[in-house]
Scaffold this active site. Sequence first.
Site, PDB file in Angstrom:
ATOM      1  N   ASP A   1       0.840  -1.201   0.000  1.00 48.14           N
ATOM      2  CA  ASP A   1       0.000   0.000   0.000  1.00 48.14           C
ATOM      3  C   ASP A   1       0.880   1.259   0.000  1.00 48.14           C
ATOM      4  O   ASP A   1       2.097   1.180  -0.179  1.00 48.14           O
ATOM      5  CB  ASP A   1      -0.989  -0.048   1.181  1.00 48.14           C
ATOM      6  CG  ASP A   1      -0.296   0.030   2.536  1.00 48.14           C
ATOM      7  OD1 ASP A   1       0.945   0.177   2.577  1.00 48.14           O
ATOM      8  OD2 ASP A   1      -1.000  -0.053   3.556  1.00 48.14           O
TER       9      ASP A   1
ATOM     10  N   CYS B   1       3.485  -3.227   3.793  1.00 50.22           N
ATOM     11  CA  CYS B   1       2.621  -2.109   4.183  1.00 50.22           C
ATOM     12  C   CYS B   1       3.312  -1.393   5.345  1.00 50.22           C
ATOM     13  O   CYS B   1       4.533  -1.511   5.498  1.00 50.22           O
ATOM     14  CB  CYS B   1       1.209  -2.591   4.534  1.00 50.22           C
ATOM     15  SG  CYS B   1       1.071  -3.729   5.924  1.00 50.22           S
TER      16      CYS B   1
ATOM     17  N   THR C   1       3.033  -1.788   8.705  1.00 50.81           N
ATOM     18  CA  THR C   1       3.502  -2.727   9.723  1.00 50.81           C
ATOM     19  C   THR C   1       3.784  -4.123   9.163  1.00 50.81           C
ATOM     20  O   THR C   1       4.422  -4.933   9.834  1.00 50.81           O
ATOM     21  CB  THR C   1       2.434  -2.903  10.813  1.00 50.81           C
ATOM     22  OG1 THR C   1       1.244  -3.401  10.174  1.00 50.81           O
ATOM     23  CG2 THR C   1       2.126  -1.596  11.520  1.00 50.81           C
TER      24      THR C   1
ATOM     25  N   HIS D   1      11.576 -23.932   7.535  1.00 49.97           N
ATOM     26  CA  HIS D   1      10.587 -24.701   8.302  1.00 49.97           C
ATOM     27  C   HIS D   1       9.153 -24.562   7.802  1.00 49.97           C
ATOM     28  O   HIS D   1       8.373 -25.508   7.890  1.00 49.97           O
ATOM     29  CB  HIS D   1      10.613 -24.280   9.777  1.00 49.97           C
ATOM     30  CG  HIS D   1      11.878 -24.681  10.480  1.00 49.97           C
ATOM     31  ND1 HIS D   1      11.981 -24.743  11.857  1.00 49.97           N
ATOM     32  CD2 HIS D   1      13.102 -25.012   9.997  1.00 49.97           C
ATOM     33  CE1 HIS D   1      13.213 -25.118  12.186  1.00 49.97           C
ATOM     34  NE2 HIS D   1      13.915 -25.283  11.075  1.00 49.97           N
TER      35      HIS D   1
ATOM     36  N   HIS E   1       8.953 -30.989   8.425  1.00 52.63           N
ATOM     37  CA  HIS E   1       8.254 -29.711   8.211  1.00 52.63           C
ATOM     38  C   HIS E   1       7.156 -29.856   7.164  1.00 52.63           C
ATOM     39  O   HIS E   1       6.145 -29.157   7.232  1.00 52.63           O
ATOM     40  CB  HIS E   1       9.262 -28.636   7.798  1.00 52.63           C
ATOM     41  CG  HIS E   1      10.376 -28.475   8.783  1.00 52.63           C
ATOM     42  ND1 HIS E   1      10.150 -28.080  10.086  1.00 52.63           N
ATOM     43  CD2 HIS E   1      11.714 -28.694   8.670  1.00 52.63           C
ATOM     44  CE1 HIS E   1      11.300 -28.048  10.737  1.00 52.63           C
ATOM     45  NE2 HIS E   1      12.265 -28.415   9.904  1.00 52.63           N
TER      46      HIS E   1
HETATM   47  C1  RB5 Z   1      -1.830   2.243   6.760  1.00 54.47           C
HETATM   48  O1  RB5 Z   1      -1.938   3.386   7.526  1.00 54.47           O
HETATM   49  C2  RB5 Z   1      -1.528   1.051   7.642  1.00 54.47           C
HETATM   50  O2  RB5 Z   1      -2.585   0.770   8.477  1.00 54.47           O
HETATM   51  C3  RB5 Z   1      -1.183  -0.165   6.794  1.00 54.47           C
HETATM   52  O3  RB5 Z   1      -0.120   0.138   5.960  1.00 54.47           O
HETATM   53  C4  RB5 Z   1      -0.756  -1.401   7.566  1.00 54.47           C
HETATM   54  O4  RB5 Z   1       0.214  -1.090   8.505  1.00 54.47           O
HETATM   55  C5  RB5 Z   1      -1.835  -2.236   8.123  1.00 54.47           C
HETATM   56  O5  RB5 Z   1      -1.619  -3.277   8.729  1.00 54.47           O
END
Ligand code: RB5
Length: 146
Positions: free
Chosen positions: A8, A65, A67, A98, A133
């Site tokens: 994203d 993304c 996180t 694994h 595995h």
């Molecule tokens: C976007 O703000 C953020 O929520 C997205 O990139 C991600 O981290 C979601 O898990």
Amino acid sequence: MKVLITGDHAGMTLRNEVANLLEEMGIEYEDAGASCTTSVDYPDYALPAAERIASGEFDRGIFICGTGIGMSIAANKVKGIRAALVHDMFSARATRQHNNSNVLAMGERVIGPSLGREIAKIWLETEFEGDRHSRRIEKIHSYEDK
Ligand code: RB5
């Protein structure tokens, strides 16, 4: 190996870093991620990309993304996907050996581009160990089929 990368708006810098790495490694890839910095919804990118990997069109995916969490949650909803959220080099190697992970998820807001690049390189180069595995992965896929 054919790799699909996606992400994203919050993962664009690390995604570009990974694209450069794939080019340097001579690995065929497509970037299906958001190409603008305006806010988009990560499932709109993770789900279709995961389906293209599950169908066999691509061997593996790297999803990025903010996180990495949203990408990994969404990708793991698609049958046949084993997405691993990784932010350290030990796990990058272990999840290939694994779990035979076919998607690597990372968060650009969690790690820097140099570490992200190293993680991706290790993940791309490490082979699955099979053996016990395989049995464990089979149990996950049998559950998917229920
Ligand atoms: C976007 O703000 C953020 O929520 C997205 O990139 C991600 O981290 C979601 O898990």
